[in-house]
Scaffold this active site. Structure first.
Site, PDB file in Angstrom:
ATOM      1  N   HIS A 114      20.438  31.002  16.588  1.00  0.00           N
ATOM      2  CA  HIS A 114      21.618  31.320  15.779  1.00  0.00           C
ATOM      3  C   HIS A 114      21.453  32.605  14.992  1.00  0.00           C
ATOM      4  O   HIS A 114      22.204  32.858  14.061  1.00  0.00           O
ATOM      5  CB  HIS A 114      21.941  30.151  14.825  1.00  0.00           C
ATOM      6  CG  HIS A 114      22.323  28.915  15.574  1.00  0.00           C
ATOM      7  ND1 HIS A 114      22.278  27.666  14.998  1.00  0.00           N
ATOM      8  CD2 HIS A 114      22.738  28.723  16.849  1.00  0.00           C
ATOM      9  CE1 HIS A 114      22.655  26.754  15.892  1.00  0.00           C
ATOM     10  NE2 HIS A 114      22.939  27.377  17.024  1.00  0.00           N
ATOM     11  N   THR A 191      17.072  18.140  12.398  1.00  0.00           N
ATOM     12  CA  THR A 191      18.422  18.567  12.737  1.00  0.00           C
ATOM     13  C   THR A 191      19.334  17.363  12.916  1.00  0.00           C
ATOM     14  O   THR A 191      18.940  16.321  13.418  1.00  0.00           O
ATOM     15  CB  THR A 191      18.443  19.450  14.012  1.00  0.00           C
ATOM     16  OG1 THR A 191      19.794  19.789  14.329  1.00  0.00           O
ATOM     17  CG2 THR A 191      17.781  18.775  15.195  1.00  0.00           C
TER      18      THR A 191
HETATM   19  C1  BV8 Z   1      29.475  27.774  21.063  1.00  0.00           C
HETATM   20  C2  BV8 Z   1      24.596  30.119  11.879  1.00  0.00           C
HETATM   21  C3  BV8 Z   1      30.731  28.314  22.964  1.00  0.00           C
HETATM   22  C4  BV8 Z   1      25.439  30.097  10.685  1.00  0.00           C
HETATM   23  C5  BV8 Z   1      25.192  28.095  12.965  1.00  0.00           C
HETATM   24  C6  BV8 Z   1      32.225  20.361  21.078  1.00  0.00           C
HETATM   25  C7  BV8 Z   1      33.123  19.788  20.181  1.00  0.00           C
HETATM   26  C8  BV8 Z   1      33.564  20.486  19.054  1.00  0.00           C
HETATM   27  C9  BV8 Z   1      33.097  21.785  18.793  1.00  0.00           C
HETATM   28  C10 BV8 Z   1      32.204  22.313  19.685  1.00  0.00           C
HETATM   29  C11 BV8 Z   1      31.770  21.640  20.818  1.00  0.00           C
HETATM   30  N1  BV8 Z   1      30.906  22.446  21.489  1.00  0.00           N
HETATM   31  C12 BV8 Z   1      30.789  23.602  20.820  1.00  0.00           C
HETATM   32  C13 BV8 Z   1      31.577  23.535  19.724  1.00  0.00           C
HETATM   33  C14 BV8 Z   1      31.759  24.494  18.670  1.00  0.00           C
HETATM   34  C15 BV8 Z   1      30.566  24.496  17.725  1.00  0.00           C
HETATM   35  C16 BV8 Z   1      30.032  23.162  17.348  1.00  0.00           C
HETATM   36  O1  BV8 Z   1      29.056  22.673  17.924  1.00  0.00           O
HETATM   37  N2  BV8 Z   1      30.655  22.591  16.347  1.00  0.00           N
HETATM   38  C17 BV8 Z   1      30.167  21.328  15.810  1.00  0.00           C
HETATM   39  C18 BV8 Z   1      30.431  21.331  14.303  1.00  0.00           C
HETATM   40  C19 BV8 Z   1      30.877  20.207  16.528  1.00  0.00           C
HETATM   41  N3  BV8 Z   1      29.524  25.258  18.368  1.00  0.00           N
HETATM   42  C20 BV8 Z   1      29.622  26.567  18.312  1.00  0.00           C
HETATM   43  O2  BV8 Z   1      30.576  27.158  17.812  1.00  0.00           O
HETATM   44  C21 BV8 Z   1      28.473  27.338  18.940  1.00  0.00           C
HETATM   45  N4  BV8 Z   1      29.027  28.247  19.893  1.00  0.00           N
HETATM   46  O3  BV8 Z   1      29.432  26.616  21.369  1.00  0.00           O
HETATM   47  O4  BV8 Z   1      29.998  28.773  21.863  1.00  0.00           O
HETATM   48  C22 BV8 Z   1      32.121  28.054  22.428  1.00  0.00           C
HETATM   49  C23 BV8 Z   1      32.861  29.133  21.976  1.00  0.00           C
HETATM   50  C24 BV8 Z   1      34.161  28.898  21.511  1.00  0.00           C
HETATM   51  C25 BV8 Z   1      34.674  27.592  21.461  1.00  0.00           C
HETATM   52  C26 BV8 Z   1      33.872  26.498  21.877  1.00  0.00           C
HETATM   53  C27 BV8 Z   1      32.586  26.732  22.360  1.00  0.00           C
HETATM   54  C28 BV8 Z   1      27.782  28.156  17.865  1.00  0.00           C
HETATM   55  C29 BV8 Z   1      26.981  27.229  16.987  1.00  0.00           C
HETATM   56  C30 BV8 Z   1      26.181  28.071  16.011  1.00  0.00           C
HETATM   57  C31 BV8 Z   1      26.905  28.075  14.691  1.00  0.00           C
HETATM   58  N5  BV8 Z   1      26.043  28.735  13.709  1.00  0.00           N
HETATM   59  N6  BV8 Z   1      24.337  28.740  12.166  1.00  0.00           N
HETATM   60  C32 BV8 Z   1      24.540  30.008   9.504  1.00  0.00           C
HETATM   61  O5  BV8 Z   1      23.478  29.362   9.589  1.00  0.00           O
HETATM   62  O6  BV8 Z   1      24.934  30.578   8.486  1.00  0.00           O
HETATM   63  S1  BV8 Z   1      25.072  26.411  13.024  1.00  0.00           S
HETATM   64  C33 BV8 Z   1      24.497  25.922  11.498  1.00  0.00           C
HETATM   65  O7  BV8 Z   1      24.844  24.579  11.343  1.00  0.00           O
HETATM   66  C34 BV8 Z   1      23.020  25.943  11.397  1.00  0.00           C
HETATM   67  O8  BV8 Z   1      22.427  27.042  12.013  1.00  0.00           O
HETATM   68  C35 BV8 Z   1      22.628  24.663  12.033  1.00  0.00           C
HETATM   69  O9  BV8 Z   1      22.421  24.867  13.394  1.00  0.00           O
HETATM   70  C36 BV8 Z   1      23.850  23.823  11.889  1.00  0.00           C
HETATM   71  C37 BV8 Z   1      23.540  22.691  10.948  1.00  0.00           C
HETATM   72  O10 BV8 Z   1      22.738  21.862  11.703  1.00  0.00           O
HETATM   73  P1  BV8 Z   1      21.276  21.418  11.214  1.00  0.00           P
HETATM   74  O11 BV8 Z   1      20.318  22.545  11.384  1.00  0.00           O
HETATM   75  O12 BV8 Z   1      21.046  20.174  11.965  1.00  0.00           O
HETATM   76  O13 BV8 Z   1      21.348  21.155   9.670  1.00  0.00           O
HETATM   77  P2  BV8 Z   1      21.990  19.906   8.993  1.00  0.00           P
HETATM   78  O14 BV8 Z   1      22.031  20.165   7.531  1.00  0.00           O
HETATM   79  O15 BV8 Z   1      23.277  19.588   9.721  1.00  0.00           O
HETATM   80  O16 BV8 Z   1      20.994  18.679   9.292  1.00  0.00           O
HETATM   81  C38 BV8 Z   1      19.729  18.648   8.652  1.00  0.00           C
HETATM   82  C39 BV8 Z   1      19.042  17.422   9.200  1.00  0.00           C
HETATM   83  O17 BV8 Z   1      17.716  17.424   8.703  1.00  0.00           O
HETATM   84  C40 BV8 Z   1      19.680  16.125   8.738  1.00  0.00           C
HETATM   85  O18 BV8 Z   1      19.721  15.238   9.839  1.00  0.00           O
HETATM   86  C41 BV8 Z   1      18.722  15.592   7.684  1.00  0.00           C
HETATM   87  O19 BV8 Z   1      18.636  14.164   7.704  1.00  0.00           O
HETATM   88  C42 BV8 Z   1      17.412  16.173   8.146  1.00  0.00           C
HETATM   89  N7  BV8 Z   1      16.454  16.451   7.084  1.00  0.00           N
HETATM   90  C43 BV8 Z   1      16.696  16.843   5.807  1.00  0.00           C
HETATM   91  N8  BV8 Z   1      15.510  17.042   5.163  1.00  0.00           N
HETATM   92  C44 BV8 Z   1      14.528  16.803   6.064  1.00  0.00           C
HETATM   93  C45 BV8 Z   1      15.113  16.422   7.285  1.00  0.00           C
HETATM   94  N9  BV8 Z   1      14.397  16.113   8.370  1.00  0.00           N
HETATM   95  C46 BV8 Z   1      13.063  16.189   8.269  1.00  0.00           C
HETATM   96  N10 BV8 Z   1      12.419  16.536   7.128  1.00  0.00           N
HETATM   97  C47 BV8 Z   1      13.116  16.851   6.019  1.00  0.00           C
HETATM   98  N11 BV8 Z   1      12.457  17.196   4.893  1.00  0.00           N
END
Ligand code: BV8
Ligand code: ZN
Length: 245
Positions: A114, A191
Site C-alpha cells: 500500500h 490484520t
Molecule cells: C483495489 C493505504 C482494485 C492508506 C490502504 C470488495 C468489496 C468491497 C470493496 C472492495 C472489494 N474489493 C476491493 C475493494 C475496494 C477496497 C476494499 O478492499 N475495501 C474494503 C474496505 C472492503 N480495496 C481497494 O480499494 C484496494 N484496491 O482493490 O483495486 C479496485 C479498484 C476500484 C474498485 C474496486 C477494486 C486498495 C486497498 C488499499 C487501500 N489503502 N492503506 C493508508 O494507510 O493511509 S488500506 C488501509 O486499511 C491499511 O493500509 C490497511 O491495509 C487497511 C486496514 O487494515 P489492517 O491493516 O488490517 O488494520 P486494521 O486496523 O483494520 O486491523 C488491525 C488488526 O490488528 C485487527 O484485527 C486487530 O484485532 C489486530 N491487532 C491490534 N493490535 C494487535 C493486533 N494484532 C496483533 N497484535 C497486536 N498488538
C-alpha cells in the site's frame, strides 16, 4: 502454543497489517473506529478525497508521517527480520503497513503493498516517486519542484490499483515455492482481513496446498480461512512462535 517450524524445506510468505505496529504506538484503523478526526478513513485515503480537499489529506498524511517517524519497531518486527535471515530467499514479507517499520527493523525482502508514508510523487509529471520525510505544516500544499503541480503521498488509496509488480512478486514467490517442491506456509499477522486484495492471499495459498496461520489480537474477519489461529499480541507471539531448524 503450537510452534511454526521453519526448516530447510519451508517457504514462508508473511502478510502484516496495522496490528503489527500497534505495540510501537501506531494507531490501527480499527482502533480509530475507521475514523480520523471524524472523517471516515476511506474519505481521506481516496483519490476523491484528495481532489476534494488536498490540504485535509496532506494533514492526515503529515500527521501519520510524524507519528511513524517518532516510534521504533517492536519485537514482532524484529522476529520477522530474524526469520528472513534464517530463511533467506525462501522468505517474503508483504505488508499493508505504510509506516516503514519493517524496513527500520532490518527486513529487506519486503513488498509494501500500500505504499510508504515517507515517499511522495507528482500528480502530473513523469517524475519517479521520491523519498520525502517532510512533515508539511497545516495549510501547506506541496508542489512538484519540476513541474509545479501538486504532490501526493505515494500511497495506494481505496479504489486505486496496487502496483502490478508488487502483486507479481508475491505471486511468483508462491509459484517458485511450489516449483521447488517446498513446504509453502502463509502467516498473516495483525490484520483485520477486511481489505482486498491483501485479504485474499490466504485463499491463494490454500488453493496451492499451503499451510496457513493467523496471529491476531482477536479473530480476524477471514479467520475461518486459516488452518492455525494464535490469539495474542504479535509483539509477544511472533518472537516465541517459530522453531528455527
Ligand atoms: C483495489 C493505504 C482494485 C492508506 C490502504 C470488495 C468489496 C468491497 C470493496 C472492495 C472489494 N474489493 C476491493 C475493494 C475496494 C477496497 C476494499 O478492499 N475495501 C474494503 C474496505 C472492503 N480495496 C481497494 O480499494 C484496494 N484496491 O482493490 O483495486 C479496485 C479498484 C476500484 C474498485 C474496486 C477494486 C486498495 C486497498 C488499499 C487501500 N489503502 N492503506 C493508508 O494507510 O493511509 S488500506 C488501509 O486499511 C491499511 O493500509 C490497511 O491495509 C487497511 C486496514 O487494515 P489492517 O491493516 O488490517 O488494520 P486494521 O486496523 O483494520 O486491523 C488491525 C488488526 O490488528 C485487527 O484485527 C486487530 O484485532 C489486530 N491487532 C491490534 N493490535 C494487535 C493486533 N494484532 C496483533 N497484535 C497486536 N498488538
Ligand atoms: Zn511534477
Amino acid at each position: 502454543m503450537e510452534r511454526l517450524i521453519l526448516d530447510a524445506d519451508t517457504w514462508l510468505l508473511v502478510l502484516t497489517g496495522a496490528g503489527v505496529s500497534a505495540e510501537s504506538g501506531i494507531a490501527t484503523f480499527r482502533g480509530m473506529g475507521g475514523l480520523w478526526e471524524n472523517h471516515p478513513v476511506e474519505d481521506v485515503a481516496s483519490p476523491q478525497g484528495f481532489i476534494k480537499d488536498p490540504l485535509l489529506v496532506w494533514r492526515f498524511y503529515s500527521e501519520r508521517r510524524a507519528a511513524a517517524a517518532s516510534v521504533q519497531p517492536n519485537p514482532g518486527h524484529h522476529a520477522l527480520a530474524d526469520w528472513e535471515r534464517h530463511l533467506g530467499n525462501r522468505f517474503l514479507l508483504a505488508t499493508q503497513n505504510v509506516d516503514g517499520l519493517h524496513l527500520s527493523a532490518g527486513s529487506q525482502r519486503v513488498v509494501e503493498m500500500h505504499g510508504n508514508l515517507f515517499k511522495s510523487r507528482c500528480t502530473h509529471c513523469e517524475r519517479e516517486p521520491f523519498a520525502d520525510t517532510t512533515v508539511y505544516a497545516t495549510g501547506t500544499l506541496p508542489l512538484c519542484g519540476q513541474c509545479g503541480e501538486m504532490l501526493r503521498p505515494h500511497i495506494v488509496w481505496f479504489g486505486e490499483y496496487l502496483e502490478p509488480a508488487d502483486l507479481e512478486r508475491i505471486e511468483s514467490f508462491v509459484h517458485t515455492a511450489l516449483d521447488h517442491g517446498g513446504k509453502l506456509v502463509f502467516l498473516s499477522a495483525g490484520t483485520s482481513g477486511a481489505v482486498y486484495p491483501a485479504a485474499g492471499l490466504v485463499n491463494k495459498v490454500t488453493a496451492a496446498g499451503g499451510d496457513t496461520w493467523s496471529v491476531n489480537l482477536e479473530a480476524a474477519e477471514n479467520s475461518h480461512r486459516f488452518k492455525h489461529f494464535v490469539q495474542g499480541k504479535s509483539g509477544e507471539v511472533l518472537p516465541a512462535l517459530a522453531d528455527l531448524r
